[in-house]
Design a protein around this motif. Structure first.
Motif, PDB file in Angstrom:
ATOM      1  N   GLN A 185      27.162  29.123  59.281  1.00  0.00           N
ATOM      2  CA  GLN A 185      28.485  29.052  58.665  1.00  0.00           C
ATOM      3  C   GLN A 185      29.575  29.371  59.678  1.00  0.00           C
ATOM      4  O   GLN A 185      30.632  28.728  59.690  1.00  0.00           O
ATOM      5  CB  GLN A 185      28.549  30.014  57.476  1.00  0.00           C
ATOM      6  CG  GLN A 185      27.680  29.598  56.295  1.00  0.00           C
ATOM      7  CD  GLN A 185      27.655  30.641  55.196  1.00  0.00           C
ATOM      8  OE1 GLN A 185      28.135  31.775  55.371  1.00  0.00           O
ATOM      9  NE2 GLN A 185      27.101  30.285  54.058  1.00  0.00           N
ATOM     10  N   ARG A 186      29.326  30.381  60.550  1.00  0.00           N
ATOM     11  CA  ARG A 186      30.321  30.699  61.582  1.00  0.00           C
ATOM     12  C   ARG A 186      30.488  29.540  62.554  1.00  0.00           C
ATOM     13  O   ARG A 186      31.611  29.207  62.957  1.00  0.00           O
ATOM     14  CB  ARG A 186      29.911  31.966  62.339  1.00  0.00           C
ATOM     15  CG  ARG A 186      30.066  33.245  61.558  1.00  0.00           C
ATOM     16  CD  ARG A 186      29.976  34.455  62.486  1.00  0.00           C
ATOM     17  NE  ARG A 186      28.692  34.511  63.163  1.00  0.00           N
ATOM     18  CZ  ARG A 186      27.620  35.141  62.696  1.00  0.00           C
ATOM     19  NH1 ARG A 186      27.688  35.769  61.535  1.00  0.00           N
ATOM     20  NH2 ARG A 186      26.492  35.164  63.379  1.00  0.00           N
ATOM     21  N   ALA A 187      29.358  28.919  62.930  1.00  0.00           N
ATOM     22  CA  ALA A 187      29.440  27.784  63.851  1.00  0.00           C
ATOM     23  C   ALA A 187      30.194  26.623  63.218  1.00  0.00           C
ATOM     24  O   ALA A 187      31.015  25.963  63.875  1.00  0.00           O
ATOM     25  CB  ALA A 187      28.033  27.346  64.264  1.00  0.00           C
ATOM     26  N   GLU A 188      29.930  26.362  61.925  1.00  0.00           N
ATOM     27  CA  GLU A 188      30.637  25.279  61.249  1.00  0.00           C
ATOM     28  C   GLU A 188      32.128  25.586  61.139  1.00  0.00           C
ATOM     29  O   GLU A 188      32.967  24.691  61.315  1.00  0.00           O
ATOM     30  CB  GLU A 188      30.029  25.056  59.858  1.00  0.00           C
ATOM     31  CG  GLU A 188      28.613  24.483  59.901  1.00  0.00           C
ATOM     32  CD  GLU A 188      27.993  24.392  58.520  1.00  0.00           C
ATOM     33  OE1 GLU A 188      28.602  24.931  57.566  1.00  0.00           O
ATOM     34  OE2 GLU A 188      26.910  23.783  58.392  1.00  0.00           O
ATOM     35  N   ALA A 189      32.448  26.850  60.842  1.00  0.00           N
ATOM     36  CA  ALA A 189      33.867  27.220  60.746  1.00  0.00           C
ATOM     37  C   ALA A 189      34.560  27.088  62.096  1.00  0.00           C
ATOM     38  O   ALA A 189      35.697  26.602  62.178  1.00  0.00           O
ATOM     39  CB  ALA A 189      33.998  28.653  60.221  1.00  0.00           C
ATOM     40  N   GLU A 190      33.874  27.522  63.169  1.00  0.00           N
ATOM     41  CA  GLU A 190      34.465  27.395  64.504  1.00  0.00           C
ATOM     42  C   GLU A 190      34.633  25.931  64.897  1.00  0.00           C
ATOM     43  O   GLU A 190      35.640  25.554  65.512  1.00  0.00           O
ATOM     44  CB  GLU A 190      33.577  28.110  65.526  1.00  0.00           C
ATOM     45  CG  GLU A 190      33.583  29.631  65.371  1.00  0.00           C
ATOM     46  CD  GLU A 190      32.590  30.296  66.298  1.00  0.00           C
ATOM     47  OE1 GLU A 190      31.892  29.560  67.027  1.00  0.00           O
ATOM     48  OE2 GLU A 190      32.512  31.545  66.294  1.00  0.00           O
ATOM     49  N   THR A 191      33.650  25.098  64.532  1.00  0.00           N
ATOM     50  CA  THR A 191      33.761  23.670  64.833  1.00  0.00           C
ATOM     51  C   THR A 191      34.924  23.042  64.083  1.00  0.00           C
ATOM     52  O   THR A 191      35.693  22.251  64.642  1.00  0.00           O
ATOM     53  CB  THR A 191      32.450  22.954  64.474  1.00  0.00           C
ATOM     54  OG1 THR A 191      31.374  23.534  65.228  1.00  0.00           O
ATOM     55  CG2 THR A 191      32.533  21.480  64.786  1.00  0.00           C
ATOM     56  N   ALA A 192      35.038  23.396  62.792  1.00  0.00           N
ATOM     57  CA  ALA A 192      36.142  22.845  62.003  1.00  0.00           C
ATOM     58  C   ALA A 192      37.495  23.304  62.560  1.00  0.00           C
ATOM     59  O   ALA A 192      38.443  22.513  62.641  1.00  0.00           O
ATOM     60  CB  ALA A 192      36.002  23.278  60.542  1.00  0.00           C
ATOM     61  N   ALA A 193      37.572  24.586  62.948  1.00  0.00           N
ATOM     62  CA  ALA A 193      38.827  25.085  63.517  1.00  0.00           C
ATOM     63  C   ALA A 193      39.153  24.386  64.834  1.00  0.00           C
ATOM     64  O   ALA A 193      40.312  24.049  65.095  1.00  0.00           O
ATOM     65  CB  ALA A 193      38.741  26.602  63.727  1.00  0.00           C
ATOM     66  N   GLU A 194      38.118  24.161  65.659  1.00  0.00           N
ATOM     67  CA  GLU A 194      38.345  23.476  66.929  1.00  0.00           C
ATOM     68  C   GLU A 194      38.805  22.039  66.704  1.00  0.00           C
ATOM     69  O   GLU A 194      39.721  21.547  67.380  1.00  0.00           O
ATOM     70  CB  GLU A 194      37.059  23.492  67.759  1.00  0.00           C
ATOM     71  CG  GLU A 194      37.167  22.797  69.101  1.00  0.00           C
ATOM     72  CD  GLU A 194      38.149  23.469  70.034  1.00  0.00           C
ATOM     73  OE1 GLU A 194      38.636  22.801  70.962  1.00  0.00           O
ATOM     74  OE2 GLU A 194      38.439  24.672  69.834  1.00  0.00           O
TER      75      GLU A 194
END
Length: 395
Positions: A185-194
């Motif tokens: 979930q953190r990786a997906e959130a960071e990807t979406a933010a990027e």
């Protein structure tokens, strides 16, 4: 060897171990009375000290079970061996073994994990042998008559110890699954933010770079022509004013998206291309636009936005790097399944458009996000941008 624990966890384990010791020591002392004290020839003080030692060992293992599972397992084995060496029967102190086995499976390293499993199997066998081949606690020692009872004890001991270890293994699996899920979930959130940052940066670059290029071109033209024809300066200032207002509106829109996350808001469409062409022409660049064939119906909003932004950046490059007074050719071919875009402008000899900055990168990203491709290169003294965008491609 030692795990990082919160202070509250350490305090909880220590308090639980102290309570366990307070209960276990008197029980160990009571077990030392009567027949066992007379059989081994120890006095009351000696048996009380032995009870204190055994209770302290198992309590210590219980206190360290989460902080250091391997150390706790070792202390538990020492306590069990001391207990058997003194010929004492199973007691309340042995309950700590279940907590230690649970901790080895739940918190231990891979080696400690399997050491706990082996301890459960070996411990069941040791208990059975001790009870039936050591001091006579089961009535008559190990014989053909007591063998069925010994097998029952072996199975029961293995089941009890193995159950504690299995519960810890299940907890370990659940914890790791939760950690993996949280990491995903953190990786997906960071990807979406990027991706969002890249999108905002791309839009800001397209809007600001184009508008500033038009403003600079108009300001330079007005500065040189004002002395001969003041009306030219007035027209240039009007163009600068309208371009700056349009850019300011676009920047406010992008900042609003960045602040509130309330949808994308209105985006440029094909209807806005004429205004874009007018800004370029007003900057003094001859612009020839050829649309053949025309759009077959209403293209998707994603395709319209992609075409607009690529044209905007390509024309900005023409303003910045094109040869003065040279014409820019724009060709749009709206085919049934795709749109082909071609922007061609002569460049000043020795200039290298597209070698620095983010314009080409942004155009290529837009084309790829729409499911198409974009190429930009120098060809025979002209800089050419070619793009193919599928109609109805991914937004």
């Amino acid at each position: 060897m030692f795990r990082r624990l919160k202070t509250s966890q350490i305090v909880t384990d220590v308090v639980a171990a102290v309570v366990f010791f307070v209960i276990a020591w008197p029980l160990e002392t009571v077990l030392a009375s009567g027949a066992y004290r007379l059989e081994y020839g120890f006095g009351s003080v000696g048996h009380a000290l032995f009870g204190l030692l055994i209770a302290a060992l198992f309590s210590g293992a219980l206190a360290l079970r989460r902080l250091s599972p391997p150390l706790a397992l070792g202390i538990a084995w020492v306590g069990a061996l001391v207990q058997m060496g003194l010929g004492r029967p199973p007691s309340f102190s042995d309950v700590a073994i279940f907590g230690v086995l649970y901790a080895t499976a739940a918190y231990g390293s891979r080696l400690v994990y399997w050491a706990g499993f082996a301890s459960a199997l070996v411990g069941a066998l040791v208990i059975t042998v001790y009870l039936f081949a050591g001091p006579v606690f089961a009535g008559g020692g190990l014989s053909w008559q007591t063998l069925p009872l010994a097998l029952v004890v072996l199975v029961a001991g293995g089941f009890a110890l193995g159950l504690s270890w299995t519960i810890g293994a299940l907890v370990r699996t659940a914890v790791r699954a939760r950690e993996n899920r949280e990491a995903q979930q953190r990786a997906e959130a960071e990807t979406a933010a990027e991706q969002e940052r890249v999108r905002i940066a791309r839009d800001m670059h397209d809007v600001v770079a184009h508008s500033l290029a038009v403003v600079i071109a108009q300001a330079d033209g007005a500065r040189y022509a004002a002395a001969a024809d003041p009306a030219v300066a007035t027209d240039a200032l009007a163009t600068i004013s309208s371009t700056a207002r349009s850019a300011l509106a676009d920047v406010r829109l992008l900042l609003g998206q960045l602040r509130h996350r309330q949808g994308d808001g209105p985006q440029p469409t094909l209807a806005d291309l004429e205004e874009l062409y007018a800004q370029v022409r007003a900057a003094g660049v001859p612009l020839r636009v050829d649309v053949d064939p025309a759009p077959p119906g209403e293209p998707t909003a994603a395709a319209q936005l992609t075409v607009y932004r690529i044209l905007q950046e390509a024309l900005t490059n023409a303003l910045r790097h094109g040869a003065p007074g040279s014409a820019v050719d724009v060709r749009l071919s709206w085919l049934p399944d795709r749109v082909e875009l071609d922007v061609r402008n002569p460049v000043v000899p020795g200039s290298q458009p597209g070698r620095s900055g983010h314009g080409i990168i942004g155009m290529r990203e837009r084309a790829q996000l729409a499911g198409g491709r974009l190429d930009a290169a120098d060809e025979g003294g002209a800089f050419i941008v070619r793009a193919t965008i599928p109609l109805g491609g991914p937004a």
